[in-house]
Scaffold this motif. Structure first.
Motif, short mmCIF file in Angstrom:
data_model
loop_
_atom_site.label_atom_id
_atom_site.label_comp_id
_atom_site.label_asym_id
_atom_site.label_seq_id
_atom_site.Cartn_x
_atom_site.Cartn_y
_atom_site.Cartn_z
N GLU A 112 0.82 -1.21 0.00
CA GLU A 112 0.00 0.00 0.00
C GLU A 112 0.86 1.26 0.00
OE1 GLU A 112 -2.57 -0.26 3.34
OE2 GLU A 112 -3.74 -1.94 2.53
N ASN A 113 2.12 1.12 0.39
CA ASN A 113 3.05 2.24 0.41
C ASN A 113 4.46 1.69 0.21
OD1 ASN A 113 4.01 1.37 3.11
ND2 ASN A 113 2.01 2.16 3.80
N LEU A 114 5.46 2.55 0.28
CA LEU A 114 6.85 2.15 0.05
C LEU A 114 7.64 2.03 1.35
CD1 LEU A 114 7.64 4.26 -3.14
CD2 LEU A 114 7.02 1.84 -2.99
N VAL A 121 16.25 -0.26 2.36
CA VAL A 121 17.32 0.60 1.85
C VAL A 121 17.99 1.40 2.95
CG1 VAL A 121 17.85 2.55 0.33
CG2 VAL A 121 16.30 0.76 -0.45
N THR A 122 17.19 1.94 3.87
CA THR A 122 17.73 2.86 4.89
C THR A 122 17.82 2.25 6.28
OG1 THR A 122 15.59 3.80 5.53
CG2 THR A 122 16.66 4.73 3.59
N GLY A 127 13.72 6.40 7.27
CA GLY A 127 15.10 6.77 6.96
C GLY A 127 15.22 7.59 5.69
N SER A 128 16.32 8.33 5.58
CA SER A 128 16.52 9.21 4.43
C SER A 128 17.83 8.95 3.70
CB SER A 128 16.47 10.68 4.87
OG SER A 128 17.46 10.93 5.85
N SER A 129 18.64 8.01 4.17
CA SER A 129 19.91 7.71 3.50
C SER A 129 20.16 6.21 3.54
CB SER A 129 21.07 8.45 4.17
OG SER A 129 21.20 8.08 5.54
N THR A 161 15.75 -5.61 -2.39
CA THR A 161 14.71 -5.32 -3.36
C THR A 161 15.14 -4.14 -4.23
OG1 THR A 161 12.33 -4.95 -3.65
CG2 THR A 161 13.45 -3.68 -1.92
N GLU A 162 14.41 -3.92 -5.29
CA GLU A 162 14.60 -2.77 -6.14
C GLU A 162 13.34 -1.91 -6.11
OE1 GLU A 162 15.61 -4.11 -10.03
OE2 GLU A 162 17.61 -4.83 -9.45
#
Length: 201
Positions: A112-114, A121-122, A127-129, A161-162
């Motif tokens: 439903e979201n990322l 990833v973070t 997270g932002s990095s 994941t990508e």
């Protein structure tokens, strides 16, 4: 034909939507024998089988406690990296030897979201990095047929994941996960639980 000292090299389970669960297996052994006669005694045409429609699916990308997830397809592959030992003066292997044991998985989940992508990833869903340390999650897959069931689960799985592709026509967003099962501190990797009418193996 027959194969002596046969060991399982790879074992895999795959499912897609509500279709029957598929299993693949390959092995490696030493001396091959060719019997003079071969008789087929089993008829499995009416045998019961597992389908994904009767299963339950749980997953979490960053904890050891999986929760119900919208999984549309998946694969669980176990590999033993079997190698043959060839001695000079022989055309058949003398023995087969297992190598590093690995369990790789893949799951397609409708999101439903990322948040899951950002977590992988973070390290967190806010997270932002990007971070270098792997994020460990968990999964549990259960297939049932009558009173029989097969449960495959792991409490520590490193997922990657990508970024999902965008569909200009709209529609659901699918996140494709790839993972490698690792051992927990207690030493557990992939756990398989089979319940059927066989008392012992």
């Amino acid at each position: 034909y027959s194969v002596r000292d046969l060991k399982v090299d790879a074992l895999g389970f795959s499912f897609d939507q509500a279709n029957p669960v598929e299993m693949s297996v390959s092995g490696m052994g030493t001396v091959v024998g060719y019997p003079g006669a071969f008789n087929i005694n089993n008829d499995d045409s009416l045998a019961a089988y597992f389908t994904a429609a009767s299963g339950t699916f749980k997953l979490d990308v960053d904890s050891s406690t999986p929760a119900t997830a919208s999984i549309t397809a998946g694969e669980i592959n176990i590999a033993n990296a079997i190698e043959t030992i060839m001695l000079s003066g022989s055309i058949s292997p003398d023995d087969v030897f297992p190598g590093r044991h690995e369990t790789e998985v893949s799951f397609d989940i409708v999101v439903e979201n990322l948040n899951d992508w950002r977590t992988l990833v973070t390290g967190t869903d806010s997270g932002s990095s990007a971070q270098a340390a792997p994020v460990y999650g968990s999964f549990e897959v259960v297939f049932t047929s009558g009173t029989s069931s097969l449960k495959l689960e792991a409490a520590k799985c490193a997922f990657t994941t990508e970024f999902p592709e965008a569909n200009p026509g709209g529609g659901p967003v699918t996140l494709s996960l790839a993972g490698i099962v690792t051992q927990t501190n207690a030493g557990a990797g992939l756990t398989a639980t089979v319940i059927n009418d066989v008392a012992a193996y």
